[in-house]
Design an enzyme around this catalytic site. Structure first.
Site, short mmCIF file in Angstrom:
data_model
loop_
_atom_site.label_atom_id
_atom_site.label_comp_id
_atom_site.label_asym_id
_atom_site.label_seq_id
_atom_site.Cartn_x
_atom_site.Cartn_y
_atom_site.Cartn_z
N THR A 82 0.83 -1.21 0.00
CA THR A 82 0.00 0.00 0.00
C THR A 82 0.87 1.26 0.00
OG1 THR A 82 -1.44 1.31 1.45
CG2 THR A 82 -0.16 -0.36 2.53
N ASP A 83 0.30 2.35 -0.52
CA ASP A 83 1.03 3.63 -0.47
C ASP A 83 1.20 4.12 0.97
OD1 ASP A 83 -1.59 4.46 0.08
OD2 ASP A 83 -1.62 6.05 -1.43
N TYR A 132 -1.43 -0.61 11.15
CA TYR A 132 -1.72 -1.21 9.83
C TYR A 132 -0.56 -0.97 8.88
CZ TYR A 132 -3.40 -1.36 4.99
OH TYR A 132 -3.51 -1.60 3.63
P1 NAD Z 1 -10.30 -6.54 2.70
O1 NAD Z 1 -10.16 -6.22 4.15
O2 NAD Z 1 -11.55 -6.18 1.98
O3 NAD Z 1 -10.08 -8.11 2.49
C1 NAD Z 1 -9.06 -8.83 3.11
C2 NAD Z 1 -9.31 -10.31 2.86
O4 NAD Z 1 -8.24 -11.05 3.46
C3 NAD Z 1 -10.61 -10.83 3.49
O5 NAD Z 1 -11.29 -11.66 2.58
C4 NAD Z 1 -10.14 -11.62 4.70
O6 NAD Z 1 -11.02 -12.69 5.06
C5 NAD Z 1 -8.79 -12.13 4.21
N1 NAD Z 1 -7.87 -12.43 5.30
C6 NAD Z 1 -7.55 -11.65 6.37
N2 NAD Z 1 -6.67 -12.27 7.17
C7 NAD Z 1 -6.42 -13.47 6.59
C8 NAD Z 1 -5.58 -14.56 6.92
N3 NAD Z 1 -4.84 -14.55 8.04
N4 NAD Z 1 -5.53 -15.63 6.11
C9 NAD Z 1 -6.31 -15.66 4.98
N5 NAD Z 1 -7.13 -14.66 4.62
C10 NAD Z 1 -7.18 -13.58 5.41
O7 NAD Z 1 -9.03 -5.89 2.01
P2 NAD Z 1 -8.86 -5.16 0.60
O8 NAD Z 1 -9.27 -3.75 0.75
O9 NAD Z 1 -9.43 -5.99 -0.47
O10 NAD Z 1 -7.26 -5.16 0.48
C11 NAD Z 1 -6.58 -6.24 -0.15
C12 NAD Z 1 -5.10 -5.97 -0.12
O11 NAD Z 1 -4.82 -4.74 -0.78
C13 NAD Z 1 -4.53 -5.82 1.29
O12 NAD Z 1 -3.28 -6.44 1.33
C14 NAD Z 1 -4.40 -4.32 1.48
O13 NAD Z 1 -3.37 -4.01 2.39
C15 NAD Z 1 -4.07 -3.89 0.07
N6 NAD Z 1 -4.47 -2.51 -0.26
C16 NAD Z 1 -5.76 -2.12 -0.12
C17 NAD Z 1 -6.13 -0.82 -0.47
C18 NAD Z 1 -7.56 -0.36 -0.36
O14 NAD Z 1 -7.81 0.83 -0.59
N7 NAD Z 1 -8.52 -1.21 -0.07
C19 NAD Z 1 -5.17 0.07 -0.97
C20 NAD Z 1 -3.84 -0.37 -1.10
C21 NAD Z 1 -3.51 -1.67 -0.75
#
Ligand code: NAD
Ligand code: TYD
Length: 338
Positions: free
Chosen positions: A124-125, A148
């Site tokens: 992530t940024d 986080y």
């Molecule tokens: P989210 O919270 O919607 O989904 C996370 C998923 O991971 C869920 O389905 C959860 O059940 C699963 N999970 C959590 N812990 C787990 C574990 N120990 N083992 C297996 N599964 C597990 O997240 P998102 O917004 O879809 O983000 C996805 C990725 O993208 C993350 O790594 C996040 O850091 C990164 N990210 C998100 C954003 C954003 O704006 N949403 C921006 C940049 C990066």
């Protein structure tokens, strides 16, 4: 590549990505390993649950045995699995260290053993921390502010070390804030859209002048697909949209689409350690041939309308949030009309 392991595929970006790649690559097999935490939702993938190309495994990425089972025969891994919400990390950081650091270690170890051909780790940024002016480049120092973002920084440093030490074919992306369908209604845009649909107030933290760069999730999926296939191993790619907006202006855009009044906006106390502005330089991924297709206006219209049209999806989730809602009330105060 014929068989792909996606971790965290039942969450927001992961489920959008699975839909995207299964449509784009008709012969691709996808294994989705997801622990189904509060954020994981099988309903996000209900339409492909019976597709013979799709396998779901419920399990934790910290569990080496289940990771080995899920990765067997996979050519590539895309790791979305993470604890992702800054406020929850302020509330209970331990889960973040487990999944976002230790989970990455377990995945890298197994990927090394299985000799996967490609491993895309989604960072992530937020690992850069706040920036007043200008844009962070991939070579800039990391300066995360929250449990986080610091856990995510730890995870990606570990992931890259597996490239340097063991030659694991690692690719890393650092993207800006995503928005779109299937985002859990604790994050700014889906929380505000769903509250406003119900005529409930929306809690703007502090002065509402924090800036985020909003990336529509379809653009994110295209960027990830490109990095997975064309990226150079060991490299990190920023992904952003140059859709910089103040939180209060995002709020006003949602109010306007839903035809609601400013009286539903409630300023509450600021988030501790709140980063003022995130902004990344996207020259490097641009050189791979990617650019975002959605400006903020187009993306927010599509997104808000999706929440209007999918009330059953978010109402089922919001009904289950009682414990977290109680903590948020304590943290940010009672909302006028909640
Ligand atoms: P989210 O919270 O919607 O989904 C996370 C998923 O991971 C869920 O389905 C959860 O059940 C699963 N999970 C959590 N812990 C787990 C574990 N120990 N083992 C297996 N599964 C597990 O997240 P998102 O917004 O879809 O983000 C996805 C990725 O993208 C993350 O790594 C996040 O850091 C990164 N990210 C998100 C954003 C954003 O704006 N949403 C921006 C940049 C990066
Ligand atoms: P969020 O969606 O939680 O993403 P992140 O903190 O990872 O950027 O929040 C986006 C911005 O919106 C952030 O500056 C915090 C702010 N915010 C509010 O003002 N009120 C809210 O209820 C939420 C959830 C976020």
């Amino acid at each position: 590549m014929t068989k792909l392991l996606v971790t965290g595929g039942a969450g927001f970006i992961g489920s959008n990505f699975i839909h995207y790649v299964m449509k784009k690559y008709p012969s691709l097999q996808v294994v989705n390993l997801d622990a189904l935490t509060y954020a994981g939702n099988p309903a996000n993938l209900a339409d492909i649950a019976d597709d013979p190309r799709y396998t779901f495994i419920k399990g934790d990425i910290c569990d080496a045995k289940i990771v080995a089972e899920a990765m067997r025969g996979c050519h590539a891994v895309v790791n979305f699995a993470a604890e992702t919400h800054v406020d929850r990390s302020i509330h209970e950081g331990g889960f973040f260290v487990d999944t976002d650091v230790r989970g990455v270690f377990v995945l890298c170890e197994e990927a090394r053993r299985c000799k996967v051909e490609r491993f895309l780790h989604i960072s992530t940024d937020e690992v850069y921390g706040s920036i007043d002016k200008g844009f962070y480049k991939e070579t800039d120092a990391l300066n995360p502010s929250s449990p986080y973002s610091s856990s995510k920084a730890g995870g990606e440093l570990l992931a890259r070390s597996y490239f340097v030490t063991y030659g694991l074919p690692m690719l890393i992306t650092r993207s800006s804030n995503n928005f779109g369908p299937y985002q859990y209604p604790e994050k700014l845009i889906p929380l505000f859209a769903t509250n406003l649909i119900e005529d409930k107030p929306v809690p703007v933290y502090g002065d509402g002048k924090q800036v985020r760069d909003w990336l529509f999730v379809e653009d994110q999926c295209e960027a990830l697909d490109l990095v997975l296939h064309e990226g150079t191993f060991g490299e990190i790619y920023n992904v952003g949209s140059h859709n910089e907006m103040y939180n209060i202006d995002v709020t006003k855009a949602i109010l306007k689409i839903l035809g609601k009044g400013d009286d539903l906006v409630t300023y509450v106390k600021d988030r501790p350690g709140h980063d003022r502005r995130y902004a990344v330089d996207i020259t490097k991924i641009g050189e791979l041939g990617w650019k975002p297709k959605h400006d903020f206006a187009a993306g927010i219209e599509k997104t808000v309308n999706w929440y209007v049209e999918h009330e059953d999806w978010w109402r089922a989730i919001k009904q289950k949030q009682a414990d977290y809602a109680a903590w948020m009330k304590k943290q940010y105060g009672e909302l006028n009309k909640a």
